[in-house]
Design an enzyme around this catalytic site. Structure first.
Site, PDB file in Angstrom:
ATOM      1  N   CYS A   1     -10.521  -3.071  -4.569  1.00 52.87           N
ATOM      2  CA  CYS A   1      -9.562  -4.074  -5.067  1.00 52.87           C
ATOM      3  C   CYS A   1     -10.288  -5.285  -5.640  1.00 52.87           C
ATOM      4  O   CYS A   1      -9.867  -5.846  -6.650  1.00 52.87           O
ATOM      5  CB  CYS A   1      -8.594  -4.490  -3.960  1.00 52.87           C
TER       6      CYS A   1
ATOM      7  N   CYS B   1      -4.046   0.660  -2.609  1.00 56.20           N
ATOM      8  CA  CYS B   1      -3.905  -0.582  -1.842  1.00 56.20           C
ATOM      9  C   CYS B   1      -2.823  -1.483  -2.436  1.00 56.20           C
ATOM     10  O   CYS B   1      -2.500  -1.395  -3.632  1.00 56.20           O
ATOM     11  CB  CYS B   1      -5.216  -1.352  -1.852  1.00 56.20           C
TER      12      CYS B   1
ATOM     13  N   GLU C   1      -2.957  -4.639  -3.163  1.00 57.91           N
ATOM     14  CA  GLU C   1      -3.445  -5.525  -4.222  1.00 57.91           C
ATOM     15  C   GLU C   1      -3.442  -4.801  -5.566  1.00 57.91           C
ATOM     16  O   GLU C   1      -3.023  -5.346  -6.592  1.00 57.91           O
ATOM     17  CB  GLU C   1      -4.872  -5.991  -3.920  1.00 57.91           C
TER      18      GLU C   1
ATOM     19  N   GLU D   1       0.361   5.227   0.665  1.00 58.64           N
ATOM     20  CA  GLU D   1      -0.565   6.264   1.134  1.00 58.64           C
ATOM     21  C   GLU D   1      -0.135   7.648   0.655  1.00 58.64           C
ATOM     22  O   GLU D   1       0.931   7.815   0.049  1.00 58.64           O
ATOM     23  CB  GLU D   1      -0.659   6.198   2.669  1.00 58.64           C
TER      24      GLU D   1
ATOM     25  N   ASN E   1       0.850  -1.196   0.000  1.00 59.54           N
ATOM     26  CA  ASN E   1       0.000   0.000   0.000  1.00 59.54           C
ATOM     27  C   ASN E   1       0.885   1.246   0.000  1.00 59.54           C
ATOM     28  O   ASN E   1       1.984   1.264   0.581  1.00 59.54           O
ATOM     29  CB  ASN E   1      -0.993   0.004   1.163  1.00 59.54           C
TER      30      ASN E   1
HETATM   31  N1  THU Z   1      -5.343  -1.426   2.353  1.00 61.99           N
HETATM   32  C1  THU Z   1      -4.793  -2.267   1.429  1.00 61.99           C
HETATM   33  O1  THU Z   1      -3.638  -2.101   1.024  1.00 61.99           O
HETATM   34  N2  THU Z   1      -5.566  -3.275   0.957  1.00 61.99           N
HETATM   35  C2  THU Z   1      -6.856  -3.515   1.327  1.00 61.99           C
HETATM   36  O2  THU Z   1      -7.494  -4.399   0.773  1.00 61.99           O
HETATM   37  C3  THU Z   1      -7.458  -2.734   2.423  1.00 61.99           C
HETATM   38  C4  THU Z   1      -6.693  -1.551   2.860  1.00 61.99           C
HETATM   39  C5  THU Z   1      -4.525  -0.309   2.866  1.00 61.99           C
HETATM   40  C6  THU Z   1      -5.002   1.050   2.446  1.00 61.99           C
HETATM   41  C7  THU Z   1      -4.462   1.924   3.540  1.00 61.99           C
HETATM   42  O3  THU Z   1      -3.129   2.310   3.209  1.00 61.99           O
HETATM   43  C8  THU Z   1      -4.399   1.013   4.752  1.00 61.99           C
HETATM   44  O4  THU Z   1      -4.535  -0.306   4.273  1.00 61.99           O
HETATM   45  C9  THU Z   1      -5.492   1.301   5.772  1.00 61.99           C
HETATM   46  O5  THU Z   1      -6.728   1.305   5.179  1.00 61.99           O
END
Ligand code: THU
Length: 136
Positions: free
Chosen positions: A93, A53, A55, A44, A42
């Protein structure tokens, strides 16, 4: 490539997560039909909305390298990179997966290399909107 190996790669990918706002780190390992692995984490953003995300990072890396056929993805995540439980992929995702994968695509959610569950995309996104809906 077995599920256990793919989970291990997802754990390593999680180390690369850029998650200074939520501190929730996620790693993904996407396996192509041709047995190549694309990793993702992920990423941000201070404006929050642009966050990607793990995925989708893995999928977009793979698609941009010319891949179109996928068999499974392993995902792991946890606060500060400490994985205490399995988590399910977000709806966005799942929708991206549905664009490129059939219903039998496998989603492996893991707590450790020896403790994981396998779901199909069909199970996680039933009755989805797809390219069939918009084609002529
Ligand atoms: N996140 C993912 O990378 N994949 C998911 O399926 C759910 C959430 C990440 C996004 C964000 O950076 C952190 O988790 C908190 O939501």
């Amino acid at each position: 490539m077995n599920n256990k190996e793919l989970v291990k790669i997802a754990f390593n990918a999680m180390q690369k997560a850029y998650a200074p706002y939520s501190n929730y780190k996620v790693g993904a390992a996407l396996l192509t039909e041709s047995n190549k692995v694309y990793t993702g984490c992920n990423i941000e953003n201070a404006a929050y909305g642009p966050t990607n995300c793990a995925e989708r990072t893995a999928f977009f890396k793979a698609i941009s390298e010319g891949e179109q056929s996928f068999s499974k993805i392993a995902i792991v995540g946890g606060k500060n990179g400490v994985v205490t439980d399995m988590f399910m992929p977000c709806g966005v995702c799942r929708q991206v997966m549905a664009e490129f994968c059939d219903g039998d695509f496998e989603i492996i959610v893991a707590k450790s290399q020896d403790d994981f569950k396998v779901f199909t995309l069909k199970e996680l996104l039933p009755f989805g909107f797809s390219k069939n809906n918009v084609k002529d």
